[in-house]
Design a protein around this motif. Structure first.
Motif, short mmCIF file in Angstrom:
data_model
loop_
_atom_site.label_atom_id
_atom_site.label_comp_id
_atom_site.label_asym_id
_atom_site.label_seq_id
_atom_site.Cartn_x
_atom_site.Cartn_y
_atom_site.Cartn_z
N LEU A 163 97.47 48.38 -3.65
CA LEU A 163 97.15 49.79 -3.65
C LEU A 163 98.28 50.60 -4.30
N LEU A 164 99.53 50.29 -3.95
CA LEU A 164 100.66 51.00 -4.55
C LEU A 164 100.77 50.70 -6.05
N ASN B 295 98.29 49.93 -8.11
CA ASN B 295 97.22 50.67 -8.79
C ASN B 295 97.56 52.16 -8.88
N LEU B 296 98.14 52.71 -7.82
CA LEU B 296 98.55 54.11 -7.85
C LEU B 296 99.62 54.33 -8.92
N GLU B 297 100.57 53.42 -9.01
CA GLU B 297 101.63 53.52 -10.01
C GLU B 297 101.05 53.47 -11.43
N TRP C 21 97.99 54.24 -12.38
CA TRP C 21 97.20 55.44 -12.60
C TRP C 21 98.10 56.64 -12.90
N LEU C 22 99.19 56.80 -12.12
CA LEU C 22 100.10 57.91 -12.35
C LEU C 22 100.81 57.80 -13.70
#
Length: 83
Positions: free
Chosen positions: A7-8, A10-12, A14-15
């Motif tokens: 999850l982290l 994927n967030l990284e 995306w950002l």
């Protein structure tokens, strides 16, 4: 634990993607690059209002001195190449 890591990650991703697509980010990077180039090499003449030089600057004097020397050499019959 693995789920949180994914999850982290994927967030990284995306950002990072969103940041790299942002025109504001690219303008900021361009301005920083421009400032660094100005500090390293000075402000280019194009950004100082043109390339106009003083009429009696050293470049004009050197040109006329070289021009007179070439005319003298041509009148004497010396070869034009001075490399």
């Amino acid at each position: 634990m693995v789920f949180q890591f994914l999850l982290l990650r994927n967030l990284e991703v995306w950002l990072t993607t969103r940041l790299l697509r942002s025109p504001v980010f690219h303008r900021m990077v361009g301005r920083v690059h421009q400032k660094v180039q100005h500090v390293r090499h000075g402000i280019p003449p194009e950004e100082m209002g043109g390339t106009r030089q003083d009429k009696n600057g050293p470049g004009l004097k050197q040109f006329f001195a070289y021009f007179k020397e070439e005319i003298r050499d041509q009148m004497k019959g010396n070869p034009p190449n001075k490399l």
